[in-house]
Motif scaffolding. Structure first.
Motif, PDB file in Angstrom:
ATOM      1  N   PHE A  70       4.435  -7.680   9.262  1.00 22.42           N
ATOM      2  CA  PHE A  70       5.328  -7.414  10.390  1.00 22.42           C
ATOM      3  C   PHE A  70       6.531  -8.360  10.361  1.00 22.42           C
ATOM      4  O   PHE A  70       7.659  -7.968  10.682  1.00 22.42           O
ATOM      5  CB  PHE A  70       4.567  -7.570  11.704  1.00 22.42           C
ATOM      6  N   THR A  71       6.287  -9.593   9.961  1.00 18.45           N
ATOM      7  CA  THR A  71       7.352 -10.599   9.934  1.00 18.45           C
ATOM      8  C   THR A  71       8.223 -10.486   8.685  1.00 18.45           C
ATOM      9  O   THR A  71       9.429 -10.686   8.753  1.00 18.45           O
ATOM     10  CB  THR A  71       6.740 -12.013   9.998  1.00 18.45           C
ATOM     11  N   HIS A  72       7.628 -10.129   7.538  1.00 18.17           N
ATOM     12  CA  HIS A  72       8.342 -10.251   6.270  1.00 18.17           C
ATOM     13  C   HIS A  72       8.711  -8.937   5.579  1.00 18.17           C
ATOM     14  O   HIS A  72       9.592  -8.941   4.712  1.00 18.17           O
ATOM     15  CB  HIS A  72       7.512 -11.083   5.288  1.00 18.17           C
ATOM     16  N   ALA A  73       8.045  -7.846   5.905  1.00 18.18           N
ATOM     17  CA  ALA A  73       8.282  -6.605   5.152  1.00 18.18           C
ATOM     18  C   ALA A  73       9.684  -6.072   5.388  1.00 18.18           C
ATOM     19  O   ALA A  73      10.191  -6.063   6.506  1.00 18.18           O
ATOM     20  CB  ALA A  73       7.251  -5.549   5.533  1.00 18.18           C
ATOM     21  N   GLU A  74      10.298  -5.616   4.315  1.00 22.21           N
ATOM     22  CA  GLU A  74      11.618  -4.988   4.387  1.00 22.21           C
ATOM     23  C   GLU A  74      11.533  -3.637   5.115  1.00 22.21           C
ATOM     24  O   GLU A  74      12.423  -3.272   5.872  1.00 22.21           O
ATOM     25  CB  GLU A  74      12.141  -4.776   2.965  1.00 22.21           C
ATOM     26  N   TYR A  75      10.436  -2.939   4.867  1.00 20.27           N
ATOM     27  CA  TYR A  75      10.226  -1.605   5.427  1.00 20.27           C
ATOM     28  C   TYR A  75       8.796  -1.559   5.957  1.00 20.27           C
ATOM     29  O   TYR A  75       7.842  -1.786   5.209  1.00 20.27           O
ATOM     30  CB  TYR A  75      10.443  -0.566   4.329  1.00 20.27           C
ATOM     31  N   PHE A  76       8.649  -1.288   7.250  1.00 17.51           N
ATOM     32  CA  PHE A  76       7.323  -1.181   7.870  1.00 17.51           C
ATOM     33  C   PHE A  76       7.466  -0.136   8.973  1.00 17.51           C
ATOM     34  O   PHE A  76       7.825  -0.438  10.106  1.00 17.51           O
ATOM     35  CB  PHE A  76       6.898  -2.532   8.434  1.00 17.51           C
ATOM     36  N   ARG A  77       7.211   1.108   8.595  1.00 21.86           N
ATOM     37  CA  ARG A  77       7.395   2.209   9.535  1.00 21.86           C
ATOM     38  C   ARG A  77       6.097   2.973   9.747  1.00 21.86           C
ATOM     39  O   ARG A  77       5.234   3.031   8.864  1.00 21.86           O
ATOM     40  CB  ARG A  77       8.488   3.162   9.028  1.00 21.86           C
ATOM     41  N   ILE A  78       5.994   3.550  10.926  1.00 16.68           N
ATOM     42  CA  ILE A  78       4.843   4.376  11.259  1.00 16.68           C
ATOM     43  C   ILE A  78       5.282   5.829  11.431  1.00 16.68           C
ATOM     44  O   ILE A  78       6.458   6.110  11.684  1.00 16.68           O
ATOM     45  CB  ILE A  78       4.132   3.900  12.543  1.00 16.68           C
ATOM     46  N   GLY A 131       0.037   7.414  10.668  1.00 18.82           N
ATOM     47  CA  GLY A 131       0.106   6.773   9.369  1.00 18.82           C
ATOM     48  C   GLY A 131       1.176   5.699   9.356  1.00 18.82           C
ATOM     49  O   GLY A 131       1.926   5.529  10.330  1.00 18.82           O
ATOM     50  N   PHE A 132       1.242   4.970   8.241  1.00 19.93           N
ATOM     51  CA  PHE A 132       2.274   3.937   8.102  1.00 19.93           C
ATOM     52  C   PHE A 132       2.535   3.688   6.623  1.00 19.93           C
ATOM     53  O   PHE A 132       1.717   4.031   5.752  1.00 19.93           O
ATOM     54  CB  PHE A 132       1.868   2.637   8.805  1.00 19.93           C
ATOM     55  N   LEU A 133       3.686   3.087   6.346  1.00 19.31           N
ATOM     56  CA  LEU A 133       4.050   2.681   4.992  1.00 19.31           C
ATOM     57  C   LEU A 133       4.711   1.319   5.059  1.00 19.31           C
ATOM     58  O   LEU A 133       5.549   1.072   5.944  1.00 19.31           O
ATOM     59  CB  LEU A 133       4.987   3.701   4.341  1.00 19.31           C
ATOM     60  N   ILE A 134       4.326   0.433   4.143  1.00 20.81           N
ATOM     61  CA  ILE A 134       4.875  -0.924   4.077  1.00 20.81           C
ATOM     62  C   ILE A 134       5.487  -1.136   2.699  1.00 20.81           C
ATOM     63  O   ILE A 134       4.857  -0.825   1.679  1.00 20.81           O
ATOM     64  CB  ILE A 134       3.782  -1.983   4.320  1.00 20.81           C
ATOM     65  N   ALA A 135       6.708  -1.659   2.654  1.00 21.36           N
ATOM     66  CA  ALA A 135       7.377  -1.945   1.384  1.00 21.36           C
ATOM     67  C   ALA A 135       8.143  -3.257   1.475  1.00 21.36           C
ATOM     68  O   ALA A 135       8.599  -3.649   2.561  1.00 21.36           O
ATOM     69  CB  ALA A 135       8.328  -0.804   1.013  1.00 21.36           C
ATOM     70  N   LEU A 136       8.290  -3.935   0.331  1.00 17.13           N
ATOM     71  CA  LEU A 136       8.911  -5.252   0.286  1.00 17.13           C
ATOM     72  C   LEU A 136       9.947  -5.322  -0.833  1.00 17.13           C
ATOM     73  O   LEU A 136       9.791  -4.682  -1.875  1.00 17.13           O
ATOM     74  CB  LEU A 136       7.862  -6.346   0.049  1.00 17.13           C
ATOM     75  N   ASP A 187       3.844  -1.365  -0.981  1.00 11.75           N
ATOM     76  CA  ASP A 187       2.551  -2.049  -1.026  1.00 11.75           C
ATOM     77  C   ASP A 187       1.416  -1.126  -0.635  1.00 11.75           C
ATOM     78  O   ASP A 187       0.359  -1.141  -1.246  1.00 11.75           O
ATOM     79  CB  ASP A 187       2.564  -3.264  -0.100  1.00 11.75           C
ATOM     80  N   ARG A 188       1.646  -0.317   0.411  1.00 16.94           N
ATOM     81  CA  ARG A 188       0.584   0.593   0.840  1.00 16.94           C
ATOM     82  C   ARG A 188       1.137   1.699   1.721  1.00 16.94           C
ATOM     83  O   ARG A 188       2.122   1.496   2.447  1.00 16.94           O
ATOM     84  CB  ARG A 188      -0.526  -0.163   1.586  1.00 16.94           C
ATOM     85  N   THR A 240       9.082   1.032  -6.653  1.00 20.36           N
ATOM     86  CA  THR A 240       7.885   0.741  -7.432  1.00 20.36           C
ATOM     87  C   THR A 240       6.630   0.805  -6.570  1.00 20.36           C
ATOM     88  O   THR A 240       6.690   0.676  -5.341  1.00 20.36           O
ATOM     89  CB  THR A 240       7.962  -0.646  -8.093  1.00 20.36           C
ATOM     90  N   CYS A 241       5.494   0.969  -7.237  1.00 20.94           N
ATOM     91  CA  CYS A 241       4.202   0.973  -6.554  1.00 20.94           C
ATOM     92  C   CYS A 241       3.113   0.941  -7.617  1.00 20.94           C
ATOM     93  O   CYS A 241       3.407   0.856  -8.817  1.00 20.94           O
ATOM     94  CB  CYS A 241       4.038   2.205  -5.660  1.00 20.94           C
ATOM     95  N   GLU A 242       1.868   1.007  -7.207  1.00 16.28           N
ATOM     96  CA  GLU A 242       0.766   1.137  -8.151  1.00 16.28           C
ATOM     97  C   GLU A 242      -0.299   2.037  -7.562  1.00 16.28           C
ATOM     98  O   GLU A 242      -0.340   2.250  -6.345  1.00 16.28           O
ATOM     99  CB  GLU A 242       0.168  -0.234  -8.509  1.00 16.28           C
ATOM    100  N   VAL A 243      -1.134   2.576  -8.433  1.00 18.89           N
ATOM    101  CA  VAL A 243      -2.289   3.351  -7.983  1.00 18.89           C
ATOM    102  C   VAL A 243      -3.515   2.836  -8.733  1.00 18.89           C
ATOM    103  O   VAL A 243      -3.423   2.460  -9.909  1.00 18.89           O
ATOM    104  CB  VAL A 243      -2.117   4.870  -8.217  1.00 18.89           C
ATOM    105  N   PHE A 244      -4.634   2.814  -8.040  1.00 19.91           N
ATOM    106  CA  PHE A 244      -5.875   2.410  -8.678  1.00 19.91           C
ATOM    107  C   PHE A 244      -6.328   3.487  -9.659  1.00 19.91           C
ATOM    108  O   PHE A 244      -6.252   4.684  -9.378  1.00 19.91           O
ATOM    109  CB  PHE A 244      -6.970   2.180  -7.632  1.00 19.91           C
TER     110      PHE A 244
END
Length: 204
Positions: free
Chosen positions: A39-47, A56-61, A86-87, A119-123
């Motif tokens: 919440f404090t540091h993410a560039e993008y944190f939207r619901i 839902g939500f998405l977080i990106a840095l 990130d997620r 960028t991102c990753e998937v398991f």
């Protein structure tokens, strides 16, 4: 049905945390300190809010973040500028309604004004073919793999080139003092400065 994609609010963090930890092994768990750090540091944190419910939500840095994720650090060692997803989490009852694509359209629109790469990753274990297919059809390409330290699960590291960024860079960021037009949809997310808050508390 009314859908709104907007920045998260502080009083919604507990709901975001519960939603994250209800997903299972597809997403790494969070604790309250972790979601507050985002919440404090993410560039993008939207619901995604549907009829008043967080669906839902998405977080990106950005690459300048102090984030310690080994996947984020993998990208930072190789690329000078990027936005790292990130997620993304969609509540079970709202899946298969296209919210993932809506989020990815929104974060792409946000990123292409600022960076050349998303960028991102998937398991890869347990393998989720729906997730792999989704990213492939959305333009992501695998740029590496690694065994995620601390988790012991292999991940596919993905990147998508944002072709529109070159136009934004040439038209606005280089020609107008590095500033985007002052429009609501180009605005940066408003974040608190925890250092300033602590300083005010000490002064009081």
């Amino acid at each position: 049905m009314t859908l709104v994609i907007r920045d998260v609010r502080e009083h919604e963090l507990d709901s975001v945390l519960a939603l994250n930890n209800a997903v299972g092994p597809r997403i790494l768990p969070l604790d309250s300190a972790g979601v507050r750090w985002f919440f404090t540091h993410a560039e993008y944190f939207r619901i995604a809010e549907i009829d008043g419910v967080i669906a839902g939500f998405l977080i990106a840095l950005r690459e300048t973040s102090s984030y310690s994720s080994p996947n984020f650090l993998w990208f930072r060692e190789r690329y000078p500028k990027f936005l790292y997803i990130d997620r993304i989490v969609i509540a079970e009852s709202y899946r298969r309604h296209g919210l993932g694509r809506i989020f990815y359209c929104d974060v792409t629109s946000y990123a292409e004004l600022r960076v050349p790469l998303l960028t991102c990753e998937v398991f890869l274990e347990p393998r989720d073919d729906a997730t792999v297919l989704f990213h492939g059809t959305y333009g992501f390409q695998e740029v590496g793999q690694q065994l995620m330290s601390g988790v012991g699960r292999p991940v596919s590291l993905l990147a998508k080139t944002l072709c529109s960024h070159e136009f934004v860079l040439d038209t606005y960021l280089l020609e107008s003092g590095g500033q985007l037009p002052d429009l609501a949809w180009t605005a940066e997310r408003i974040r608190r400065n925890p250092d300033a808050r602590e300083a005010r508390a000490s002064a009081g």
